[in-house]
Design an enzyme around this catalytic site. Structure first.
Site, mmCIF file in Angstrom:
data_model
loop_
_atom_site.group_PDB
_atom_site.id
_atom_site.type_symbol
_atom_site.label_atom_id
_atom_site.label_comp_id
_atom_site.label_asym_id
_atom_site.label_seq_id
_atom_site.Cartn_x
_atom_site.Cartn_y
_atom_site.Cartn_z
ATOM 1 N N CYS A 114 86.956 34.036 46.084
ATOM 2 C CA CYS A 114 85.562 34.276 46.506
ATOM 3 C C CYS A 114 84.585 33.269 45.900
ATOM 4 O O CYS A 114 83.480 33.096 46.415
ATOM 5 C CB CYS A 114 85.136 35.700 46.164
ATOM 6 S SG CYS A 114 86.084 36.923 47.071
ATOM 7 N N HIS A 250 77.183 35.596 46.597
ATOM 8 C CA HIS A 250 78.408 36.006 47.295
ATOM 9 C C HIS A 250 78.190 37.436 47.783
ATOM 10 O O HIS A 250 77.676 38.282 47.049
ATOM 11 C CB HIS A 250 79.588 35.938 46.324
ATOM 12 C CG HIS A 250 80.831 36.543 46.863
ATOM 13 N ND1 HIS A 250 81.312 36.263 48.123
ATOM 14 C CD2 HIS A 250 81.708 37.434 46.318
ATOM 15 C CE1 HIS A 250 82.431 36.951 48.330
ATOM 16 N NE2 HIS A 250 82.680 37.672 47.249
ATOM 17 N N ASN A 280 82.703 41.382 53.156
ATOM 18 C CA ASN A 280 83.035 40.341 52.180
ATOM 19 C C ASN A 280 83.946 39.312 52.852
ATOM 20 O O ASN A 280 85.101 39.608 53.145
ATOM 21 C CB ASN A 280 83.726 40.995 50.975
ATOM 22 C CG ASN A 280 84.063 39.998 49.879
ATOM 23 O OD1 ASN A 280 84.022 38.787 50.092
ATOM 24 N ND2 ASN A 280 84.409 40.519 48.717
HETATM 25 O O1 UT7 Z 1 84.738 39.402 46.396
HETATM 26 C C1 UT7 Z 1 85.557 39.641 45.304
HETATM 27 C C2 UT7 Z 1 84.905 40.523 44.379
HETATM 28 N N1 UT7 Z 1 85.062 41.890 44.764
HETATM 29 C C3 UT7 Z 1 84.114 42.735 44.516
HETATM 30 O O2 UT7 Z 1 83.076 42.324 44.043
HETATM 31 C C4 UT7 Z 1 84.342 44.191 44.728
HETATM 32 C C5 UT7 Z 1 83.874 44.938 43.532
HETATM 33 N N2 UT7 Z 1 84.016 46.381 43.611
HETATM 34 C C6 UT7 Z 1 83.323 47.135 44.470
HETATM 35 O O3 UT7 Z 1 82.588 46.633 45.312
HETATM 36 C C7 UT7 Z 1 83.399 48.640 44.338
HETATM 37 O O4 UT7 Z 1 84.096 48.955 43.164
HETATM 38 C C8 UT7 Z 1 84.085 49.347 45.538
HETATM 39 C C9 UT7 Z 1 83.178 49.290 46.764
HETATM 40 C C10 UT7 Z 1 85.415 48.682 45.826
HETATM 41 C C11 UT7 Z 1 84.335 50.806 45.206
HETATM 42 O O5 UT7 Z 1 83.138 51.439 44.804
HETATM 43 P P1 UT7 Z 1 83.107 52.370 43.498
HETATM 44 O O6 UT7 Z 1 81.768 52.982 43.443
HETATM 45 O O7 UT7 Z 1 83.537 51.507 42.351
HETATM 46 O O8 UT7 Z 1 84.153 53.470 43.841
HETATM 47 P P2 UT7 Z 1 85.542 53.844 43.109
HETATM 48 O O9 UT7 Z 1 86.526 52.768 43.308
HETATM 49 O O10 UT7 Z 1 85.241 54.288 41.725
HETATM 50 O O11 UT7 Z 1 85.948 55.077 43.949
HETATM 51 C C12 UT7 Z 1 85.207 56.307 43.928
HETATM 52 C C13 UT7 Z 1 85.922 57.299 44.779
HETATM 53 C C14 UT7 Z 1 87.402 57.435 44.420
HETATM 54 O O12 UT7 Z 1 87.753 58.776 44.558
HETATM 55 P P3 UT7 Z 1 87.928 59.708 43.251
HETATM 56 O O13 UT7 Z 1 89.029 59.046 42.456
HETATM 57 O O14 UT7 Z 1 86.609 59.685 42.566
HETATM 58 O O15 UT7 Z 1 88.312 61.021 43.828
HETATM 59 C C15 UT7 Z 1 88.090 56.621 45.490
HETATM 60 O O16 UT7 Z 1 89.408 57.063 45.748
HETATM 61 O O17 UT7 Z 1 85.887 56.887 46.150
HETATM 62 C C16 UT7 Z 1 87.206 56.874 46.680
HETATM 63 N N3 UT7 Z 1 87.298 55.826 47.703
HETATM 64 C C17 UT7 Z 1 86.927 56.025 48.967
HETATM 65 N N4 UT7 Z 1 86.407 57.094 49.599
HETATM 66 C C18 UT7 Z 1 86.120 56.964 50.905
HETATM 67 C C19 UT7 Z 1 87.729 54.546 47.566
HETATM 68 N N5 UT7 Z 1 87.652 53.909 48.744
HETATM 69 C C20 UT7 Z 1 87.143 54.804 49.635
HETATM 70 C C21 UT7 Z 1 86.838 54.746 50.996
HETATM 71 N N6 UT7 Z 1 86.327 55.836 51.593
HETATM 72 N N7 UT7 Z 1 87.000 53.597 51.725
#
Ligand code: UT7
Length: 323
Positions: A114, A250, A280
């Site tokens: 990225c 980005h 992204n």
């Molecule tokens: O370009 C390269 C760099 N990449 C990035 O910058 C990405 C960086 N990370 C992020 O953007 C965020 O961490 C995400 C968007 C990937 C995730 O957001 P988050 O607020 O960090 O959520 P999380 O991973 O902590 O997940 C929260 C909950 C989890 O459920 P539990 O364990 O709390 O029950 C996940 O399983 O959301 C769940 N979850 C989803 N729910 C519905 C994860 N993906 C999804 C989904 N739909 N697509």
């Protein structure tokens, strides 16, 4: 007199197929609401079957040439940032070189995931400042839809395909911040974090593999490292946040974009945001955002721009330029 690498043209291309968040609801336990709330993404574009990264890059390259009023042989080089090249080799850059009818100079790919476009801009800037090339097309192009695990809701809803291209030209500057062109660059990587964002395949394993990400961990690093690299680049350019017209970040997650702007002391009025429309697109996201920013009439000649990105590696960096 100081040689500066000045942007003289740009263009972008997005594949025709638009995929709204709702499309994932049929196959995954996810929702439009969750995706929007957590990432800011509303839709993304996916390449058609058989449409490759070099195809997207070629469209963007032709638009950038037309925008600059240049022909393919007015270029000395193509530097293309991608992690999703058509083939193991030759480079996607040489495929674009042939597709646009460029029969001179040289072309090669840069891979920093990225952060790829930042690394490619830095490389092109060094080639121009050292006198090795006078005009370079810098492209970011990706087909991340090819490396998605469609059963992993934590990743497959976040990425999209696209390409953007800018043409850098050697111009004389006076050596201070009033110059147009690239004013400073800052690059970083830390391979200790390679396991939080990677593809579990490659040539040596004879598989293509899928993108694997510990989203929360990447998020944790992102805001802090992006603000730090942007600050370092601004300091080395001799400017402060008050001089900045636009941050062109980005486009991974609106919350990362907002958090970084806040840390830099800039309001969202100074940030180009396209993540809602493109998702992204990895190395393509910054040139796409630059091109859209110009099209929208936001970015104007003379504006001071800070671009910053972080991704797999981890690799991150920033470029400060005057448009
Ligand atoms: O370009 C390269 C760099 N990449 C990035 O910058 C990405 C960086 N990370 C992020 O953007 C965020 O961490 C995400 C968007 C990937 C995730 O957001 P988050 O607020 O960090 O959520 P999380 O991973 O902590 O997940 C929260 C909950 C989890 O459920 P539990 O364990 O709390 O029950 C996940 O399983 O959301 C769940 N979850 C989803 N729910 C519905 C994860 N993906 C999804 C989904 N739909 N697509």
């Amino acid at each position: 007199m100081t040689t500066r690498a000045v942007v003289v043209g740009l263009g972008h291309y997005l594949p025709e197929r638009v995929v709204p968040n709702a499309e994932f609801e049929a196959s995954l336990d996810t929702s439009d609401e969750w995706i929007k709330l957590r990432s800011g993404i509303e839709q993304r574009h996916f390449a058609a079957e058989g449409e490759t990264t070099s195809d997207l890059a070629t469209h963007a390259a032709k638009k950038a040439l037309a925008h600059a009023g240049l022909g393919p042989n007015d270029l000395d080089a193509i530097v293309l940032a991608t992690s999703t090249a058509d083939l193991t080799f030759p480079s996607a850059a040489t495929m674009v070189q042939s597709a646009i009818g460029m029969t001179r100079g040289f072309a090669f790919d840069v891979q920093a995931v990225c952060a790829g476009f930042i690394y490619a801009m830095s490389t092109a800037n060094a080639l121009i400042v050292s006198g090795q090339a006078k005009r370079i097309m810098v492209i970011g192009a990706e087909t991340f839809s090819r490396i998605m695990d469609w059963s992993d809701r934590g990743t497959c809803v976040l990425f999209g395909d696209g390409a953007g291209a800018v043409i850098l030209e050697a111009q004389d500057g006076v050596g201070d911040t009033s110059d147009r062109g690239i004013l400073a660059v800052d690059l970083n990587s830390d391979g200790q974090h390679r396991d939080i964002l990677f593809v579990d395949g490659g040539v040596s394993t004879q598989t293509t593999g899928y993108l694997r990400m510990q989203g929360k961990e990447v998020f944790r690093h992102a805001v802090e490292k992006l603000a730090a690299t942007a600050t370092t680049a601004m300091q080395s350019a001799g400017i402060t946040s008050e001089d900045v017209d636009w941050i062109v970040p980005h486009q991974a997650n609106i919350r990362i974009i907002q958090g970084t702007a806040k840390k830099l002391g800039l309001s969202m009025d100074h940030v180009i945001v396209t993540v809602q429309d493109h998702g992204n697109t990895s190395a393509a996201s910054i040139p796409l955002a630059l091109s859209v920013g110009v099209e929208r009439g936001q970015i104007k000649q003379g504006d001071v721009i800070v671009t910053e990105a972080i991704g797999g590696g981890l690799a991150w960096g920033a470029v400060v330029l005057r448009w």
